[in-house]
Design a protein around this motif. Sequence first.
Motif, PDB file in Angstrom:
ATOM      1  N   ALA A   7      -4.362   3.804  -4.867  1.00  0.00           N
ATOM      2  CA  ALA A   7      -3.301   3.618  -3.872  1.00  0.00           C
ATOM      3  C   ALA A   7      -1.961   3.357  -4.542  1.00  0.00           C
ATOM      4  N   ILE A  63       1.862   5.171  -3.400  1.00  0.00           N
ATOM      5  CA  ILE A  63       2.750   4.438  -2.490  1.00  0.00           C
ATOM      6  C   ILE A  63       4.051   5.194  -2.252  1.00  0.00           C
ATOM      7  N   MET A 100       4.681   7.008   1.065  1.00  0.00           N
ATOM      8  CA  MET A 100       4.840   6.304   2.332  1.00  0.00           C
ATOM      9  C   MET A 100       6.265   6.478   2.851  1.00  0.00           C
ATOM     10  N   ARG A 107       7.751   1.550   2.509  1.00  0.00           N
ATOM     11  CA  ARG A 107       7.845   1.284   1.067  1.00  0.00           C
ATOM     12  C   ARG A 107       8.691   0.045   0.790  1.00  0.00           C
ATOM     13  N   PHE A 150       6.610  -2.961   1.482  1.00  0.00           N
ATOM     14  CA  PHE A 150       5.585  -3.093   0.452  1.00  0.00           C
ATOM     15  C   PHE A 150       6.177  -3.714  -0.819  1.00  0.00           C
ATOM     16  N   THR A 194       2.387  -3.817  -4.151  1.00  0.00           N
ATOM     17  CA  THR A 194       2.465  -2.714  -5.103  1.00  0.00           C
ATOM     18  C   THR A 194       1.672  -3.092  -6.345  1.00  0.00           C
ATOM     19  N   ALA A 199      -1.472  -4.179  -4.656  1.00  0.00           N
ATOM     20  CA  ALA A 199      -1.773  -2.792  -4.299  1.00  0.00           C
ATOM     21  C   ALA A 199      -3.017  -2.696  -3.422  1.00  0.00           C
ATOM     22  N   SER A 239      -1.953  -2.157   0.037  1.00  0.00           N
ATOM     23  CA  SER A 239      -1.547  -0.768   0.254  1.00  0.00           C
ATOM     24  C   SER A 239      -2.750   0.143   0.457  1.00  0.00           C
ATOM     25  N   LEU A 278      -2.359   2.830   3.563  1.00  0.00           N
ATOM     26  CA  LEU A 278      -1.696   4.032   3.044  1.00  0.00           C
ATOM     27  C   LEU A 278      -2.319   5.291   3.661  1.00  0.00           C
ATOM     28  N   TYR A 321      -3.180  10.417  -0.813  1.00  0.00           N
ATOM     29  CA  TYR A 321      -4.165   9.350  -1.003  1.00  0.00           C
ATOM     30  C   TYR A 321      -5.461   9.664  -0.261  1.00  0.00           C
TER      31      TYR A 321
END
Length: 380
Positions: free
Chosen positions: A316, A320, A323, A328, A331, A337, A343, A346, A350, A355
Amino acid sequence: MPTNALILSGGGARAAYQVGVLNAVNELLPAGVHNPFPVICGTSAGALNALALATHTGSFYEASKDLEKIWGELQTQKVFRTRWRDLLGGGGRLLTSLFNEGVGKGKSIALLDNAPLREFADRHINFPQLDAGIQKGDLKAVCVTAMNYSSGESMSFFQGDPSVKEWRRYRRTGVKAQLSLDHLMASSAIPGIFPAIRLGRDYFGDGALRQVAPISPALHMGADRIFIVGVSGNRNPVHWAKPKLRARHSPSIGQVFGHLFSSAFIDSFEGDIEHLERVNHLLRLVPEKILQEQGVKLKPVDTLIISPSKELDKMAGRRIRHMPRSVRFFFRATGATTKGGGATTSSYLLFEKPYIDDLIELGYQDAMWEKEQIQAFFQV
């Protein structure tokens, strides 16, 4: 003939992994198999996959291919609203609730608005087809699990043939129901993230919460053999006691939420699998004659478990950037992240094609590595 059950765990976007596993099962089963799983159970995002399979009118091959198409259409915008005003509005509703004893005005408080997911699911899942499948004998029962905010119980809502009866155990119940879009939305309503759903007089949230025995519903509905598709690589001994990163700072908000998500979606599921494996091992050590003499009605339950061979949070972290910009920003701001250590958060939210494609491919490869075990399970 033994009754096979398919159990699909929750995990948000991680549930795309289940699609790849089912694609591999398709290739390993004889052509034309209508439904190898008379019992299907799903929780949270796994409930979406379970209902998509159970409501399909064609063969299992066609059902799983259509499920792949469904995930191919998914984008973050089709799961929750991503405009700046929507994201800021969620925080605003949370602050407003502080002046109303923590209760949302008009609707349940949540950081994100998942109305797009309701519209998306309504277009792709044909709930009236459940009765037709049960009457034809293609389907014995299907259930989705949600958590009752009032009682704190895990409630498995099921629709099935007359042989399937309601059950009640400590903090978990099975309730016969005419499954609907509300049951699906309730099962996938991550607390604090997506709004709670009202069913009858009570409000319900994500079924992974308080689900102390995720395998239990399938057994109550008559399953003899269980095929489980998880969404965590924790079962791989390679990852045991292996720190994901050095602690260079205190836990970020994203990192904390990532562990909370994993606790809800993964830990109880893995614990129940370990418990089942231990009971199976003990029962196989005791001669069947002794069990009969003692009046013990337990028997080993054949299981096959497919779970990720790679760490999904790392996968993931590399995606990112796909996104929406607004998501983002949040996040990064909360540390969801790789750099911020969160992460894992995420990996659950996500819903973007790169992904999702990675997860489907990983699921397919992992299942193919277990080709002999899968063929033995289905006695192909």
